[in-house]
Design a protein around this motif. Sequence first.
Motif, mmCIF file in Angstrom:
data_model
loop_
_atom_site.group_PDB
_atom_site.id
_atom_site.type_symbol
_atom_site.label_atom_id
_atom_site.label_comp_id
_atom_site.label_asym_id
_atom_site.label_seq_id
_atom_site.Cartn_x
_atom_site.Cartn_y
_atom_site.Cartn_z
ATOM 1 N N SER A 224 0.828 -1.210 0.000
ATOM 2 C CA SER A 224 0.000 0.000 0.000
ATOM 3 C C SER A 224 0.861 1.258 0.000
ATOM 4 N N GLY A 225 0.313 2.316 -0.605
ATOM 5 C CA GLY A 225 0.981 3.604 -0.600
ATOM 6 C C GLY A 225 0.477 4.513 0.498
ATOM 7 N N SER A 226 -0.416 3.996 1.327
ATOM 8 C CA SER A 226 -0.993 4.768 2.419
ATOM 9 C C SER A 226 -0.335 4.386 3.742
ATOM 10 N N GLU A 227 0.184 5.370 4.460
ATOM 11 C CA GLU A 227 0.802 5.094 5.758
ATOM 12 C C GLU A 227 -0.213 4.500 6.730
ATOM 13 N N LYS A 228 -1.453 4.964 6.665
ATOM 14 C CA LYS A 228 -2.500 4.438 7.539
ATOM 15 C C LYS A 228 -2.733 2.956 7.285
ATOM 16 N N ILE A 229 -2.848 2.565 6.013
ATOM 17 C CA ILE A 229 -3.085 1.157 5.686
ATOM 18 C C ILE A 229 -1.857 0.316 5.985
ATOM 19 N N GLN A 230 -0.681 0.891 5.793
ATOM 20 C CA GLN A 230 0.551 0.190 6.170
ATOM 21 C C GLN A 230 0.504 -0.198 7.650
ATOM 22 N N LYS A 231 0.066 0.725 8.492
ATOM 23 C CA LYS A 231 -0.041 0.439 9.925
ATOM 24 C C LYS A 231 -1.125 -0.589 10.197
ATOM 25 N N ASP A 232 -2.265 -0.455 9.512
ATOM 26 C CA ASP A 232 -3.360 -1.407 9.711
ATOM 27 C C ASP A 232 -2.942 -2.823 9.312
ATOM 28 N N MET A 233 -2.115 -2.930 8.281
ATOM 29 C CA MET A 233 -1.627 -4.230 7.810
ATOM 30 C C MET A 233 -0.465 -4.751 8.661
ATOM 31 N N ASN A 234 0.027 -3.900 9.542
ATOM 32 C CA ASN A 234 1.206 -4.229 10.348
ATOM 33 C C ASN A 234 2.431 -4.460 9.459
ATOM 34 N N ILE A 262 -5.260 -4.066 -3.027
ATOM 35 C CA ILE A 262 -6.333 -3.073 -3.068
ATOM 36 C C ILE A 262 -7.585 -3.672 -2.421
ATOM 37 N N GLY A 263 -8.277 -2.858 -1.617
ATOM 38 C CA GLY A 263 -9.530 -3.307 -1.026
ATOM 39 C C GLY A 263 -9.421 -3.801 0.402
ATOM 40 N N TYR A 264 -8.356 -3.420 1.109
ATOM 41 C CA TYR A 264 -8.226 -3.802 2.520
ATOM 42 C C TYR A 264 -9.429 -3.238 3.283
ATOM 43 N N PRO A 265 -9.918 -3.958 4.298
ATOM 44 C CA PRO A 265 -11.178 -3.564 4.959
ATOM 45 C C PRO A 265 -11.239 -2.128 5.459
ATOM 46 N N THR A 266 -10.107 -1.559 5.894
ATOM 47 C CA THR A 266 -10.114 -0.197 6.435
ATOM 48 C C THR A 266 -9.731 0.847 5.386
ATOM 49 N N GLU A 267 -9.733 0.443 4.120
ATOM 50 C CA GLU A 267 -9.233 1.299 3.054
ATOM 51 C C GLU A 267 -10.327 2.192 2.486
ATOM 52 N N THR A 268 -9.948 3.409 2.123
ATOM 53 C CA THR A 268 -10.833 4.347 1.440
ATOM 54 C C THR A 268 -10.346 4.537 0.010
ATOM 55 N N ARG A 269 -11.150 5.249 -0.778
ATOM 56 C CA ARG A 269 -10.760 5.551 -2.154
ATOM 57 C C ARG A 269 -9.444 6.343 -2.174
ATOM 58 N N GLU A 270 -9.290 7.255 -1.228
ATOM 59 C CA GLU A 270 -8.069 8.070 -1.168
ATOM 60 C C GLU A 270 -6.843 7.202 -0.878
ATOM 61 N N ASP A 271 -7.011 6.189 -0.048
ATOM 62 C CA ASP A 271 -5.897 5.281 0.248
ATOM 63 C C ASP A 271 -5.457 4.543 -1.009
ATOM 64 N N ILE A 272 -6.424 4.086 -1.787
ATOM 65 C CA ILE A 272 -6.098 3.351 -3.016
ATOM 66 C C ILE A 272 -5.434 4.272 -4.029
ATOM 67 N N LEU A 273 -5.893 5.508 -4.118
ATOM 68 C CA LEU A 273 -5.262 6.461 -5.039
ATOM 69 C C LEU A 273 -3.811 6.709 -4.653
#
Length: 382
Positions: A224-234, A262-273
């Motif tokens: 992921s390119g999102s720091e938030k999702i990186q943390k959520d994924m550990n 793409i499509g992690y449960p806590t992900e938003t459209r902005e995270d995927i972008l």
Amino acid sequence: IAKSLNPKIKIVFGGPHVSNVPEESLKNKNIDFIFRAEAEEGFPQLIQELINNKKNPNFKKIPNLGWKNKKKIVLNPIKFIENLDALAFPDFDLLEIEKYPKLYLAKKHPSVPILTSRGCPFNCTFCTAKQLSGLKWRFRSAENIIEELKILKNKYHIKEFQIWDDNFTLNKERAKKFCDLLIKENLDLIWWCPNGVRLETLDKELLIKMKKSGCYAIAFGIESGSEKIQKDMNKNINFKHLREMVNFSYKLGFRTQGFFIIGYPTETREDILKTIKLAKSLPLMRASISLFQPLFGSQIYEDLKKQGKIPKDYSIENCDYSKASLLPIGFKNIEEVKKMQQKAMLEFYLRPKVFFSFIRENLSMSQIREILLMVRKYIFNK
């Protein structure tokens, strides 16, 4: 089919699925035994017990075995093999390497896969590697790997090998020693790591040695390119180090590839972008952009199950990386998630520099057809 031909035939299953959901697997009436995790030690013991004690076999002491005691499912304790050097090399005579098709994954043929280590000490929420091979990282010595490669080169005349480890570069010094020995032996083999490597295990010295020893491609687990999702994924990738390693690998001449989800449960459209933007900003020649699947046995699967968010019809049959199985928080329907994957694939691959890199690899028509079929499946679900 086997059971219909002869009901006495014993059916044994192994691999990730039965390791993660052993009880469910053994409920299948046609499956007699399963092996969780590894089977090199237990499988021969099972065969001997079936041969020598047909009337009253004793399965209790066979490591990693799952079996049925009348109607009761029994799961023997899991035991991991500590000394991987003690294992015999695979008998490639049984595989008839020369008959295998020339797949796009390899540059030269014949090519073979090898494993040099097992286990994963990391805890990515979406992964089940530790269920299959344990948290402790176990490894073969560099000398042991070279001995196997000598046999593969001299007896089977291979020209390429792929290292399918989850964590080949976890110990940098071991990886560097392997590269040094491969250069010293002058086996004239090319190789790469299709399963990907952890970014934090790489440095410039190791990448240089890998390249000099014949490694021509490297895949990075980015996700992921999102720091938030990186943390959520550990996962918690250091983006600065990521860019440094990918840029350096590209400059060395590696065929670079990134793995994304793409499509992690806590992900938003902005995270995927953000993921799409990152993938396009890196000098990657290939990208694997998969739709999230809550793999059986993974931490995220267990979390979602507790929350009642796993679809009732979710099973191994519909676990497909080209299809979304559940809805992330930022989306109204599954179709929107699929369209984001299509957007990511098209934006990444339809850039001239990336598109024509496929042509430069001198792919055969059969290889091009295979790639197109794969792309069609992932983009259009056909």
